[in-house]
Design a protein around this motif. Structure first.
Motif, mmCIF file in Angstrom:
data_model
loop_
_atom_site.group_PDB
_atom_site.id
_atom_site.type_symbol
_atom_site.label_atom_id
_atom_site.label_comp_id
_atom_site.label_asym_id
_atom_site.label_seq_id
_atom_site.Cartn_x
_atom_site.Cartn_y
_atom_site.Cartn_z
ATOM 1 N N PRO A 81 0.139 1.330 -7.819
ATOM 2 C CA PRO A 81 0.392 0.652 -6.481
ATOM 3 C C PRO A 81 1.747 -0.320 -6.333
ATOM 4 C CG PRO A 81 -1.400 -0.115 -7.560
ATOM 5 C CD PRO A 81 -0.853 0.833 -8.372
ATOM 6 N N HIS A 82 2.399 -0.592 -5.323
ATOM 7 C CA HIS A 82 3.311 -1.502 -5.100
ATOM 8 C C HIS A 82 3.285 -2.271 -3.848
ATOM 9 C CE1 HIS A 82 5.843 1.274 -3.039
ATOM 10 N NE2 HIS A 82 5.448 2.155 -3.599
ATOM 11 N N SER A 83 3.745 -3.160 -3.637
ATOM 12 C CA SER A 83 3.764 -4.039 -2.261
ATOM 13 C C SER A 83 4.826 -5.095 -2.043
ATOM 14 C CB SER A 83 2.505 -4.565 -1.824
ATOM 15 O OG SER A 83 2.201 -4.785 -0.602
ATOM 16 N N TYR A 84 5.554 -5.073 -1.023
ATOM 17 C CA TYR A 84 6.315 -6.129 -0.587
ATOM 18 C C TYR A 84 5.571 -7.502 -0.351
ATOM 19 C CZ TYR A 84 9.286 -9.197 2.345
ATOM 20 O OH TYR A 84 10.153 -10.070 3.047
ATOM 21 N N ILE A 85 6.068 -8.416 -0.863
ATOM 22 C CA ILE A 85 5.458 -9.848 -0.976
ATOM 23 C C ILE A 85 6.141 -10.823 -0.009
ATOM 24 C CG2 ILE A 85 4.440 -11.746 -2.398
ATOM 25 C CD1 ILE A 85 3.041 -9.160 -2.765
ATOM 26 N N ASN A 99 5.800 -6.689 -5.662
ATOM 27 C CA ASN A 99 4.768 -6.793 -6.848
ATOM 28 C C ASN A 99 4.496 -5.148 -6.984
ATOM 29 O OD1 ASN A 99 4.488 -9.507 -6.724
ATOM 30 N ND2 ASN A 99 2.206 -9.323 -6.294
ATOM 31 N N TYR A 100 4.396 -4.706 -8.376
ATOM 32 C CA TYR A 100 3.973 -3.473 -8.710
ATOM 33 C C TYR A 100 3.646 -3.185 -9.878
ATOM 34 C CZ TYR A 100 8.176 -4.308 -11.600
ATOM 35 O OH TYR A 100 9.031 -4.760 -12.626
ATOM 36 N N ILE A 101 2.936 -2.075 -10.362
ATOM 37 C CA ILE A 101 2.563 -1.819 -11.762
ATOM 38 C C ILE A 101 3.241 -0.302 -11.962
ATOM 39 C CG2 ILE A 101 0.712 -1.125 -13.173
ATOM 40 C CD1 ILE A 101 -1.284 -2.607 -11.402
ATOM 41 N N ALA A 102 3.908 -0.581 -13.411
ATOM 42 C CA ALA A 102 4.855 0.741 -13.607
ATOM 43 C C ALA A 102 4.602 0.736 -15.252
ATOM 44 C CB ALA A 102 6.131 0.474 -13.332
ATOM 45 N N VAL A 103 4.589 1.943 -15.658
ATOM 46 C CA VAL A 103 4.238 2.065 -17.188
ATOM 47 C C VAL A 103 5.350 3.222 -17.887
ATOM 48 C CG1 VAL A 103 3.131 3.049 -19.337
ATOM 49 C CG2 VAL A 103 2.013 1.465 -17.425
ATOM 50 N N HIS A 104 6.325 2.804 -18.791
ATOM 51 C CA HIS A 104 6.979 3.757 -19.328
ATOM 52 C C HIS A 104 6.687 4.017 -20.699
ATOM 53 C CE1 HIS A 104 10.957 2.762 -16.862
ATOM 54 N NE2 HIS A 104 10.054 2.882 -16.034
ATOM 55 N N VAL A 105 6.591 5.528 -21.088
ATOM 56 C CA VAL A 105 6.295 6.055 -22.284
ATOM 57 C C VAL A 105 7.286 6.833 -22.802
ATOM 58 C CG1 VAL A 105 4.553 7.382 -23.502
ATOM 59 C CG2 VAL A 105 3.674 6.042 -21.512
ATOM 60 N N ASP A 175 -0.761 -19.848 -5.070
ATOM 61 C CA ASP A 175 -0.545 -18.851 -3.838
ATOM 62 C C ASP A 175 -1.449 -17.536 -3.763
ATOM 63 O OD1 ASP A 175 1.277 -20.603 -2.453
ATOM 64 O OD2 ASP A 175 2.665 -19.845 -3.928
ATOM 65 N N HIS A 176 -2.230 -17.446 -4.933
ATOM 66 C CA HIS A 176 -2.770 -16.164 -5.054
ATOM 67 C C HIS A 176 -3.620 -15.755 -3.891
ATOM 68 C CE1 HIS A 176 -1.851 -14.433 -9.346
ATOM 69 N NE2 HIS A 176 -1.016 -14.772 -8.515
ATOM 70 N N PRO A 177 -4.806 -16.983 -3.782
ATOM 71 C CA PRO A 177 -5.794 -16.632 -2.655
ATOM 72 C C PRO A 177 -4.955 -16.135 -1.164
ATOM 73 C CG PRO A 177 -6.094 -18.538 -3.899
ATOM 74 C CD PRO A 177 -4.787 -18.237 -4.215
ATOM 75 N N ASN A 178 -3.883 -16.769 -0.853
ATOM 76 C CA ASN A 178 -3.484 -16.351 0.395
ATOM 77 C C ASN A 178 -2.652 -15.164 0.400
ATOM 78 O OD1 ASN A 178 -2.849 -17.143 3.033
ATOM 79 N ND2 ASN A 178 -0.746 -17.347 2.586
ATOM 80 N N ILE A 179 -1.912 -14.876 -0.679
ATOM 81 C CA ILE A 179 -1.211 -13.557 -1.010
ATOM 82 C C ILE A 179 -2.207 -12.391 -0.779
ATOM 83 C CG2 ILE A 179 0.147 -11.889 -2.446
ATOM 84 C CD1 ILE A 179 1.330 -14.576 -3.724
ATOM 85 N N ILE A 180 -3.435 -12.551 -1.791
ATOM 86 C CA ILE A 180 -4.519 -11.587 -1.724
ATOM 87 C C ILE A 180 -4.977 -11.179 -0.255
ATOM 88 C CG2 ILE A 180 -6.533 -10.996 -2.383
ATOM 89 C CD1 ILE A 180 -5.954 -12.504 -5.061
ATOM 90 N N HIS A 181 -5.219 -12.341 0.566
ATOM 91 C CA HIS A 181 -5.799 -12.334 1.634
ATOM 92 C C HIS A 181 -4.703 -11.507 2.751
ATOM 93 C CE1 HIS A 181 -7.595 -13.662 5.655
ATOM 94 N NE2 HIS A 181 -6.374 -14.009 5.943
ATOM 95 N N ALA A 190 -1.967 1.014 -0.557
ATOM 96 C CA ALA A 190 -1.101 0.342 -1.773
ATOM 97 C C ALA A 190 -1.131 -1.240 -1.869
ATOM 98 C CB ALA A 190 0.367 0.692 -1.554
ATOM 99 N N SER A 191 -0.826 -1.930 -0.723
ATOM 100 C CA SER A 191 -1.035 -3.372 -0.604
ATOM 101 C C SER A 191 -2.424 -3.851 -1.148
ATOM 102 C CB SER A 191 -0.797 -3.839 0.460
ATOM 103 O OG SER A 191 0.475 -3.506 1.045
ATOM 104 N N GLY A 192 -3.686 -3.044 -0.712
ATOM 105 C CA GLY A 192 -4.752 -3.290 -1.013
ATOM 106 C C GLY A 192 -5.263 -3.250 -2.415
ATOM 107 N N ALA A 193 -4.579 -2.275 -3.239
ATOM 108 C CA ALA A 193 -4.603 -2.131 -4.620
ATOM 109 C C ALA A 193 -4.215 -3.118 -5.282
ATOM 110 C CB ALA A 193 -4.098 -0.669 -4.902
#
Length: 202
Positions: A81-85, A99-105, A175-181, A190-193
Motif C-alpha cells: 500500500p501507499h498514500s499521499y501524506i 508513505n509506502y511499503i516496497a520490497v526488492h528481491v 503527528d502519527h495520531p492525526n496522520i492515521i486519523h 490503500a490509505s487505510g492500509a
C-alpha cells in the motif's frame, strides 16, 4: 534500492509475510541491453535444501525469455500500500510526502523442468482457490485445457538479497495520531492500509 536507515525493515519474518501477501510482483532483467519487466505471480517458497526461493512462470512468447540465462541475476519488485501524506496533518510546517511499503528481491534464476512447473501450478491454484465458494483444482481440468501449460516456462529464483522499505512517517511520531486519523478519513483502501501499518508500529 535507496532506503534511508530509519525506513529500512530488517525484520525478515515480517518482510517474508509481506511478500506472501503481496505476491503479484514484477520480474526485471535486461533484454538486449534494455530493462524489461513482467507483472506476474512470484510465490515465496523454499527449495529442497531449505533455501528461500521465488517461484514463477512466464509465457514462452515473452521476449524476456531471450536473456533469462541460467544463473543470471534478476530483480523482483513487490509493492504494498501507499498514500499521499499532506503536511497539513502536521503540527509544524513541512513539505508533503508519500508513505509506502516496497520490497526488492535479488536472486539467480534457474529454469524448471515440466514436472516441477506443473507441481508449482497446482500449488499456486490451490492457494488462491481455497477461499472460493466453488474452488477448482487443476486435477479437474480437461487434458485439452491443460495443454495450455505447454505455452509457459517456469523458473525458480534463489534469493540472494532482500531490501525492504517501510516509509511510515517514522520521523514524525508526534503527528502519527492525526496522520492515521486523516488517512482513515479518506476512505481509500490503500490509505487505510498505511494507517494500519503505522498504528501497528507504535
Amino acid at each position: 534500492m535507496y532506503i534511508p536507515a530509519h525506513y529500512k525493515n530488517e525484520n525478515l519474518k515480517e518482510v517474508k509475510e509481506f511478500i506472501k501477501k503481496n505476491s503479484f510482483g514484477i520480474l526485471v532483467n535486461l533484454v538486449k541491453g534494455r530493462p524489461w519487466a513482467s507483472h506476474i505471480p512470484l510465490e515465496l517458497d523454499v527449495d529442497v535444501d531449505g533455501q528461500d526461493i521465488l517461484v514463477g512462470h512466464i509465457s514462452k512468447a515473452n521476449l524476456q525469455l531471450e536473456d533469462l540465462a541460467k544463473d543470471q541475476e534478476v530483480l523482483c519488485i513487490f509493492n504494498g500500500p501507499h498514500s499521499y501524506i499532506s503536511s497539513s496533518w502536521y503540527q509544524e510546517e513541512e513539505v508533503p510526502t508519500w508513505n509506502y511499503i516496497a520490497v526488492h528481491v535479488y536472486g539467480t534464476l534457474h529454469i524448471m523442468d515440466e514436472g516441477a512447473v506443473l507441481a508449482s501450478l497446482h500449488k499456486l491454484v490451490d492457494k488462491y482457490e481455497q477461499d472460493s465458494e466453488r474452488p477448482i483444482s487443476l486435477h479437474d481440468l480437461s487434458p485439452n485445457t491443460m495443454r495450455q501449460i505447454k505455452g509457459i516456462i517456469g523458473f525458480q529464483i534463489v534469493i540472494k538479497d532482500i531490501q525492504a522499505a517501510y516509509k511510515l512517517s517514522q520521523g514524525r511520531k508526534e503527528d502519527h495520531p492525526n496522520i492515521i486519523h486523516e488517512l482513515k478519513k479518506t476512505g481509500c483502501p490503500a490509505s487505510g492500509a498505511i494507517a494500519e501499518h503505522m498504528a501497528s508500529k507504535k
